[in-house]
Write a protein that holds these residues in place. Structure first.
Motif: not given
Length: 387
Positions: A88-93, A101-112, A147-155
């Motif tokens: 799980a990766c927390a995507v902030q805007f 609000d931030p949303v959860l996405q999955t590391q390596g999967a395409l943004y949804s 694009d695939a989700v790529s995060c550092v320290d799950r964010q």
């Protein structure tokens, strides 16, 4: 005389003894009283120290170490704490006039389902990897569902950008929706009545390589909808790749190519014929109806022969299988006002025809045109059609 004198001597001695006894007695009494006082004082002290109401003087102690206040979790940390998914990766805007609000996405999967903010008098210009990219509207750094989700320290933080309606209109983008069908490994094509439907896989590979290497932006369907509304800026250098029917040759020959080049595509599936999931993450599955890819009484597709309720029921079944609505590709390209009514009734926002053309601001969402790709079209032909 002698007798009197002896008596006086005896009398004086008796007085002397009496006085001495009195002195000794007095001293003894004083000693006894003093000793008693000491014992009494000691007893009182002991009694005071052991009594139920006695209070000892507080002993000197070191100052207590203050307990640090717990730092509250950020919204992103709170979101991550709600899941046990290690991917799980927390995507902030962030950005001007951005309150998402931030949303959860999955590391390596395409943004949804990335949000598309709207603001009066502004046109949203997308999400970017950095504030500098957002300010410059750097197309290569724009992030969306291709694009695939790529995060550092799950964010990860995405930066929003805006432009003006005038700039959006001046771009005058025409978005091509490419329409492929079947594929062949034979450079000479297939010798049957549907020969034009078959793209040579060598040409398809070259076309996808061209799209991947030429900096094309690949809009999602919700982005295309917002673009039509005039609420989202899309660069002229944009393209959507689709396939009709989910034919076996698409799965075996073409799907591996789009995965190789990481080009997001949409496969319009006839769910009566196929219910298996997507062949890879870069293939979105959308509806080509459940059971309307058949001719009706007048020789045209069922989509122009059935009632709006029948159309809606069919599309509802298809959506349940695919887990998505958004857009439907009309079988044989046939549609009419009843078709549109049924599509909207089923909760679909867009319908793709087989009419040649480009999607522009204000295009009818239930009559999207496309760019048909026929057998024999090369990468140069494609470049001439999409830029």
């Amino acid at each position: 005389m002698t007798s009197s004198r002896g008596e006086r001597v005896r009398a004086r001695r008796a007085v002397y003894r009496a006085r001495r006894l009195w002195v000794f007695g007095s001293l003894a009494a004083v000693i006894v009283l003093a000793a008693g006082g000491v014992f009494t004082a000691m007893a009182l002290a002991q009694s005071a120290g052991s009594g139920p109401t006695a209070q000892a003087e507080p002993a000197a102690s070191e100052p207590a170490t203050p307990i640090p206040e717990e730092t509250p979790l950020t919204p992103a940390q709170t979101l991550l704490a709600s899941t046990t998914d290690p991917q799980a990766c927390a995507v902030q805007f962030t950005g001007d006039a951005i309150a998402q609000d931030p949303v959860l996405q999955t590391q390596g999967a395409l943004y949804s389902g990335l949000p598309i903010p709207r603001a009066e008098g502004k046109v949203f210009a997308g999400w970017y990897a950095s504030d500098a990219d957002a300010a410059a509207l750097t197309a290569a750094a724009r992030v969306n569902g291709s694009d695939a989700v790529s995060c550092v320290d799950r964010q990860v933080t995405l930066h929003g950008a805006w432009t003006t309606p005038d700039v959006n209109a001046a771009e005058d983008a025409g978005i091509p929706i490419l329409m492929y069908h079947q594929f062949t490994a034979n450079p000479e094509g297939e010798n049957n009545s549907l020969k034009l439907n078959y793209a040579y896989i060598g040409d398809f590979d070259a076309q996808m390589a061209y799209i991947a290497s030429s900096g094309f932006y690949l809009p999602t369907w919700d982005e295309l909808s917002a673009f039509i509304d005039g609420a989202l800026f899309l660069p002229e250098h944009s393209v959507i790749v689709t396939d009709d029917d989910a034919h076996q040759t698409w799965l075996e020959l073409a799907a591996p190519v789009v995965e190789k080049y990481k080009v997001m595509t949409t496969s319009f599936v006839i769910t009566k014929w196929r219910t298996e999931g997507t062949p890879n993450p870069y293939v979105l599955q959308r509806s080509h109806t459940q059971d309307m890819h058949e001719a009706g009484e007048n020789g045209k597709g069922r989509m122009v022969n059935w009632t709006a309720d029948q159309i809606a029921a069919d599309l509802e079944q298809s959506a349940q299988i695919l887990g998505a609505r958004e857009v439907v590709a009309y079988p044989f390209g046939h549609y009419n006002d009843t078709t549109k009514q049924g599509v909207a009734q089923a909760g679909f926002e867009m319908g793709r025809t087989i009419e040649q053309g480009y999607v522009r601001i204000g295009t009818d969402k239930l009559a999207l045109p496309c760019i048909r790709i026929n057998y024999g079209m090369t990468v140069d032909d494609l470049a001439g059609l999409i830029g």
